[in-house]
Design a protein around this motif. Structure first.
Motif, PDB file in Angstrom:
ATOM      1  N   THR A  29       0.829  -1.203   0.000  1.00 53.36           N
ATOM      2  CA  THR A  29       0.000   0.000   0.000  1.00 53.36           C
ATOM      3  C   THR A  29       0.861   1.249   0.000  1.00 53.36           C
TER       4      THR A  29
ATOM      5  N   ALA B 114       1.787   5.729   4.520  1.00 51.73           N
ATOM      6  CA  ALA B 114       0.701   6.307   5.300  1.00 51.73           C
ATOM      7  C   ALA B 114       1.175   7.021   6.545  1.00 51.73           C
TER       8      ALA B 114
ATOM      9  N   ASN C 286      -7.602   5.776   7.687  1.00 49.04           N
ATOM     10  CA  ASN C 286      -7.888   4.356   7.489  1.00 49.04           C
ATOM     11  C   ASN C 286      -6.644   3.470   7.584  1.00 49.04           C
ATOM     12  N   TYR C 287      -5.592   3.958   8.219  1.00 49.15           N
ATOM     13  CA  TYR C 287      -4.385   3.168   8.461  1.00 49.15           C
ATOM     14  C   TYR C 287      -4.126   3.062   9.961  1.00 49.15           C
TER      15      TYR C 287
ATOM     16  N   CYS D  12      -0.658   2.879  12.089  1.00 50.29           N
ATOM     17  CA  CYS D  12       0.780   3.080  11.906  1.00 50.29           C
ATOM     18  C   CYS D  12       1.502   2.738  13.203  1.00 50.29           C
TER      19      CYS D  12
ATOM     20  N   SER E 204       2.962   0.870   8.195  1.00 48.94           N
ATOM     21  CA  SER E 204       1.565   1.273   8.138  1.00 48.94           C
ATOM     22  C   SER E 204       0.769   0.181   7.444  1.00 48.94           C
ATOM     23  N   THR E 205      -0.446  -0.033   7.917  1.00 52.27           N
ATOM     24  CA  THR E 205      -1.277  -1.093   7.368  1.00 52.27           C
ATOM     25  C   THR E 205      -2.749  -0.759   7.588  1.00 52.27           C
ATOM     26  N   HIS E 206      -3.593  -1.333   6.754  1.00 53.17           N
ATOM     27  CA  HIS E 206      -5.028  -1.253   7.014  1.00 53.17           C
ATOM     28  C   HIS E 206      -5.337  -2.236   8.133  1.00 53.17           C
TER      29      HIS E 206
ATOM     30  N   ASP F 219      -9.743  -7.480   9.019  1.00 55.75           N
ATOM     31  CA  ASP F 219     -11.178  -7.702   9.207  1.00 55.75           C
ATOM     32  C   ASP F 219     -11.409  -8.260  10.596  1.00 55.75           C
TER      33      ASP F 219
ATOM     34  N   ASN G  89      -3.724   4.916  15.571  1.00 53.71           N
ATOM     35  CA  ASN G  89      -4.818   4.271  14.855  1.00 53.71           C
ATOM     36  C   ASN G  89      -5.675   5.340  14.182  1.00 53.71           C
TER      37      ASN G  89
ATOM     38  N   ALA H 209      -7.679   4.366  11.655  1.00 50.43           N
ATOM     39  CA  ALA H 209      -8.745   3.580  11.035  1.00 50.43           C
ATOM     40  C   ALA H 209     -10.056   3.874  11.750  1.00 50.43           C
TER      41      ALA H 209
ATOM     42  N   SER I 152      -8.898  -6.935  14.863  1.00 51.41           N
ATOM     43  CA  SER I 152      -9.918  -5.895  14.993  1.00 51.41           C
ATOM     44  C   SER I 152     -11.012  -6.358  15.929  1.00 51.41           C
TER      45      SER I 152
END
Length: 123
Positions: free
Chosen positions: A17, A20, A46-47, A49, A62-64, A67, A83, A85, A122
């Motif tokens: 990605t 971020a 929406n990341y 880090c 950094s990542t999404h 789920d 955060n 997200a 999550s």
């Protein structure tokens, strides 16, 4: 120009990605940084880090967020995190989201997680 202790940070490690997270030496301290140093840290919307050091220092990633049914392994153990997200994530000490965890809500940051946390789930 005086070199900051953060100048070695360079670029943030990312997955496939876009970048971020950004570290800007010499900027006024941001709300996410409780440290008294003059460093501003940002993380894109929406990341999540994370950094290998406390107070957003060291290697970064950094990542999404994963789920709700997933547990995601990070390439580095996070000692500080932001955060950005829209979901709460839990950062775990043990493999496959086991051990102890710390929740990090949307818009929240933690400057010292106490020990490296390499797994993310999550809520």
């Amino acid at each position: 120009m005086r070199r900051s202790k953060y100048s070695g940070f360079g670029a943030v490690l990312v997955s496939a990605t876009a970048v971020a997270a950004t570290l800007i030496p010499g900027s006024p301290a941001g709300a996410a940084n409780a440290d008294s140093t003059s460093v501003k840290v940002t993380c894109s919307a929406n990341y999540v880090c994370g950094w290998a050091g406390t107070y957003f220092n060291g290697l970064g990633n950094s990542t999404h967020p994963p789920d709700a049914t997933q547990c995601k392994r990070m390439p580095i153990g996070y000692l500080s995190v932001i955060n950005q997200a829209f979901v709460t994530v839990r950062l775990w000490t043990g493999a496959n989201c086991t051990g102890t965890s710390i929740p990090v809500g949307p818009g929240e940051s933690k400057t010292d997680l106490g020990q490296p946390r390499r797994w993310m789930g999550s809520l």
